[in-house]
Structure formats: structure tokens, C-alpha cells
Design a protein around this motif. Structure first.
Motif, PDB file in Angstrom:
ATOM      1  N   SER A  44      39.721  42.262  49.281  1.00  0.00           N
ATOM      2  CA  SER A  44      40.166  42.558  47.923  1.00  0.00           C
ATOM      3  C   SER A  44      39.356  41.781  46.881  1.00  0.00           C
ATOM      4  CB  SER A  44      41.657  42.239  47.779  1.00  0.00           C
ATOM      5  OG  SER A  44      41.879  40.860  48.010  1.00  0.00           O
ATOM      6  N   THR A  99      39.719  52.996  42.923  1.00  0.00           N
ATOM      7  CA  THR A  99      39.325  51.630  43.245  1.00  0.00           C
ATOM      8  C   THR A  99      39.336  51.485  44.747  1.00  0.00           C
ATOM      9  OG1 THR A  99      40.269  50.751  41.195  1.00  0.00           O
ATOM     10  CG2 THR A  99      39.921  49.178  42.992  1.00  0.00           C
ATOM     11  N   GLN A 158      35.587  44.659  44.938  1.00  0.00           N
ATOM     12  CA  GLN A 158      36.145  45.957  44.573  1.00  0.00           C
ATOM     13  C   GLN A 158      35.112  46.803  43.842  1.00  0.00           C
ATOM     14  OE1 GLN A 158      39.664  45.209  42.202  1.00  0.00           O
ATOM     15  NE2 GLN A 158      40.942  45.466  44.010  1.00  0.00           N
ATOM     16  N   ASN A 181      38.764  48.590  47.921  1.00  0.00           N
ATOM     17  CA  ASN A 181      38.494  47.246  48.398  1.00  0.00           C
ATOM     18  C   ASN A 181      37.388  47.376  49.435  1.00  0.00           C
ATOM     19  OD1 ASN A 181      40.481  45.948  46.880  1.00  0.00           O
ATOM     20  ND2 ASN A 181      42.042  46.334  48.420  1.00  0.00           N
TER      21      ASN A 181
END
Length: 182
Positions: A42, A36, A45, A38
């Protein structure tokens, strides 16, 4: 809590499961994992999951923010072929709609695959997302996602994609996954 999975790979368990790929020198083609990134914040994603043993993968572009007009969030994944040199189509998920995510289907590949070659996320103008400063390659990638032709239309047969726009959701198979010229 840290749990060792194998050299260069560790999982962090907590409220959510995340896998961090920390390659050592020369370490590439991670056979299985998830990642994952950012992208800018945030609230943007990109996620990728892959397993070469099951030949399954998916990509998600998760958005909980407003986008400027004409901008999109992408998530990209590309397999390494068993011999490491032939072409395999990249897989992408894109959302161009503020506060809406695009979750790609779980795909089972028909060809043998060795692991992750490139993965990551990007945020920018539609069909030009990887040209901006908001590009994040996944740890363990051997090639940047900037090398992917990110134009999502039915003339680009070198990618398979899931795309959300104000007109709805579009899916494109891309043609034979190992043919670079389609």
C-alpha cells in the motif's frame, strides 16, 4: 456506504472516495472513472482518472517507501479511440526517488476518446517496470499495461510522460497522440 453509479460501476464513500470498476462479461471501455492499485504494498500506489465526456485524464505514482537503486513506480493510462481500433498514446507517471510521488498534470485531450482501454501500475527496474511480477492492471482494462513501451526517453514518441528522478522532473509530450509511427 455504497452508491450505484451505473451497471458495473460502484463508488465506496468513506474517509476517501474510491471508485471500483467491476466489469461484467464483455464490459470494456469504461467512459469515465478512477482507479487506484496497490503495487506490491500500500506504500506504492498508482492512480488514474479519466472522463471521455470532458476528455480529461491524469496519472499519479504515489510512493511512501524506499526503493532499491534503479527501481521505479509507474502509473499508466491509455484511451480507447471512438472506433476502438486506432492508436492513442499511453500516458504515464513514474517516480524513481524513494518517498517522492509523481503527479501527472490534468490533461485535456484534443481528440475524441471513448474511454479506458488499459490502466494500471507497475514497480520494477527503470524503463522495464512492466516486466516484473509487480504489475497490476486496473479492473475494466481490456488490454494489459504490459503491452505499453514503458521506456521513458525522447525517442519513444508513443507515450506522454511525467518522470521524477534524482536529477529532477521531466515531461515529454510524445508527439501527435494518434500517430503510432510519429
Amino acid at each position: 456506504m455504497r452508491v450505484g453509479l451505473r451497471a458495473g460501476v460502484a463508488a465506496s464513500l468513506g474517509a476517501a472516495l474510491t471508485l471500483t470498476i467491476a466489469p461484467t462479461a464483455g464490459y470494456a471501455n469504461v467512459p469515465s472513472g478512477n482507479s487506484t492499485q496497490n503495487v506490491y504494498t500500500s506504500h506504492r500506489q498508482s492512480q488514474q482518472y479519466w472522463s471521455s465526456s470532458t476528455k480529461k485524464m491524469y496519472v499519479n505514482a504515489i510512493l511512501s517507501a524506499n526503493l532499491p537503486s534503479g527501481y521505479c513506480l509507474d502509473s499508466w493510462f491509455d484511451w480507447t479511440t471512438p472506433e476502438g481500433s486506432s492508436h492513442y498514446d499511453s500516458r504515464g507517471a513514474r517516480t524513481c526517488v524513494s518517498n517522492y510521488s509523481m503527479y501527472g498534470d490534468v490533461v485535456t485531450e484534443s481528440n475524441s476518446v471513448a474511454g479506458m482501454q488499459k490502466a494500471g501500475g507497475a514497480y520494477g527496474p527503470n524503463n522495464n517496470t512492466t516486466s516484473t511480477a509487480y504489475l497490476v492492471n486496473a479492473a475494466g482494462s481490456t488490454i494489459s499495461i504490459a503491452s505499453i513501451n514503458v521506456v521513458m526517453n525522447q525517442y519513444n514518441c508513443s507515450i506522454r510522460y511525467w518522470k521524477r528522478t534524482s536529477s529532477g522532473v521531466e515531461y515529454w509530450t510524445g508527439g501527435p497522440p494518434t500517430n503510432p509511427n510519429c
